[in-house]
Write a protein that holds these residues in place. Structure first.
Motif, PDB file in Angstrom:
ATOM      1  N   THR A  13      26.605  86.945   7.368  1.00 40.37           N
ATOM      2  CA  THR A  13      25.465  87.922   7.115  1.00 40.37           C
ATOM      3  C   THR A  13      24.197  87.519   7.289  1.00 40.37           C
ATOM      4  O   THR A  13      23.148  88.020   8.029  1.00 40.37           O
ATOM      5  CB  THR A  13      25.775  88.556   5.745  1.00 40.37           C
ATOM      6  N   LEU A  56      21.464  88.498  10.227  1.00 35.37           N
ATOM      7  CA  LEU A  56      20.288  89.001   9.625  1.00 35.37           C
ATOM      8  C   LEU A  56      18.892  88.143  10.619  1.00 35.37           C
ATOM      9  O   LEU A  56      18.030  88.853  10.448  1.00 35.37           O
ATOM     10  CB  LEU A  56      20.045  88.787   8.176  1.00 35.37           C
ATOM     11  N   THR A 112      24.810  95.768   8.517  1.00 34.53           N
ATOM     12  CA  THR A 112      23.885  95.007   8.805  1.00 34.53           C
ATOM     13  C   THR A 112      23.457  94.860  10.127  1.00 34.53           C
ATOM     14  O   THR A 112      24.482  94.833  11.205  1.00 34.53           O
ATOM     15  CB  THR A 112      24.436  93.356   8.451  1.00 34.53           C
ATOM     16  N   GLY A 121      19.824  95.040   6.501  1.00 34.61           N
ATOM     17  CA  GLY A 121      21.464  94.778   5.972  1.00 34.61           C
ATOM     18  C   GLY A 121      21.408  93.942   4.659  1.00 34.61           C
ATOM     19  O   GLY A 121      20.281  93.946   3.844  1.00 34.61           O
TER      20      GLY A 121
END
Length: 346
Positions: free
Chosen positions: A80, A84, A283, A290
């Motif tokens: 993640t 991002l 995300t 996200g």
């Protein structure tokens, strides 16, 4: 002296404010609607699979689901953070293999050798962090697209794991307490899942309340503005990849512990569960929007689906087809509205 500065008519100003209010309201609605839709989908899956096989809703199977979610949750935190940034990390499975093999060979195993105890964890985590750092350095310093860099590091990690595996007998753990630790329960919850919860909480706090997290979001949202504002873009990107490698290394240790033996391909299949989970969680592939808690929902949705299909007697080939279809649909749906932002160089 006449003031020549023109001011927008009151009606125009009111219209602008009204439009901004509607945009803010839609954003807030979207922020709640996406997680609510995922929770609703999970409820539907639980009901359907419970009707197909009553064992699905049993306590033992729920514990099994939590155990299955452990590794994807740990990897998902690092994945993640990378997404991002607007980048991608494909090195997960290779890093898991290298770190897992380093850990088991330095722990009590059937091949003998030194049993370094806690130091084996530190060395294995360092292997994962080093591979992640290498990805970040090549990506930021040599300007090579992240998916190419991390694909190469995947095979570097796989090569390291294969060399460590060697041609001798398969190394297996000789400490029964260690090999069963992850699946053993504390307060009815598998120990490995408690560890994953700790990683998720730390990741969420890091992203929301630290300068590192704010800069990660800012770079993913608009890297050009971040650079012009004097943000240490290259350093933050390298640090994010290092953290992702560290967490992939931790996941490799846990996966090896659960297997009870060393394997260069211990992470096989993890990448193609984690990436869809991150995207399904909301995300943005373009970066900047996200969060880690959204990824948790995506992981649970896919874990429930996989577990339910198995208990329903669905063939492995059909399960692969369903997983592939979900991956394609999730990425197309997530990327379509941002197709002008996405760049292959990111």
């Amino acid at each position: 002296m006449t003031n020549t500065t023109e001011r927008p008519p009151v009606a125009d100003t009111t219209a602008i404010r009204t439009r901004e209010h509607h945009i803010a309201r839609r954003t807030r609605f979207s922020g709640w609607a996406e997680p609510a839709a995922l929770v609703g989908a999970m409820v539907v899956l639980v009901i359907v699979f419970s009707l197909l096989n009553p064992r699905f809703a049993s306590v033992s199977n729920l514990q099994n689901i939590l155990d299955q979610a452990t590794v994807p949750l740990i990897v998902g935190v690092g994945a993640t953070l990378v997404i991002l940034l607007g980048s991608i990390d494909l090195s997960v499975e290779g890093v898991m293999g290298a770190a897992g093999m380093a850990w088991i060979l330095l722990s009590a195993n059937t091949r003998g050798g030194p049993d370094l105890g806690p130091l084996a964890w530190i060395i294995a985590l360092a292997v994962g962090a080093a591979l992640g750092w290498l990805s970040g350095v090549i990506f930021t310093r040599l300007k090579v697209p992240s998916f190419i860099v991390t694909l190469g590091i995947w095979y570097v990690g796989l090569g390291v794991a294969t060399i460590l595996f060697g041609t001798e007998s398969i190394p297996t753990l000789t400490d029964d307490a260690l090999s069963t630790w992850s699946s053993q329960t504390t307060a009815g919850i598998p120990n490995g899942f408690w560890l994953a919860v700790g990683v998720v909480v730390l990741g969420a706090l890091l992203l929301r309340y630290t300068r590192f997290g704010r800069l990660t979001l800012a770079i993913g949202d608009n890297e050009g503005i971040a650079r012009s504002a004097g943000m240490p873009v290259a350093r933050i990107k390298t640090a994010v990849f290092l953290v992702a490698g560290l967490l992939s290394g931790l996941a490799g240790i846990i996966a090896t512990m659960k297997l009870g033996a060393g394997s260069a391909t211990v992470g096989a299949g993890t990448l193609f569960l984690v990436i869809p989970a991150v995207v399904i969680g909301g995300t943005s592939l373009g970066g900047g929007r996200g969060g880690i808690l959204r990824t948790v929902l995506g992981v649970f949705l896919l874990t429930l689906l996989s577990n339910g299909l198995i208990l329903s007697g669905v063939s492995p080939s059909f399960q692969s087809a369903v997983s592939g279809a979900i991956l394609v649909v999730a990425i197309v749906a997530a990327a379509w509205s941002q197709r002008n932002r996405l760049r292959i160089a990111k």
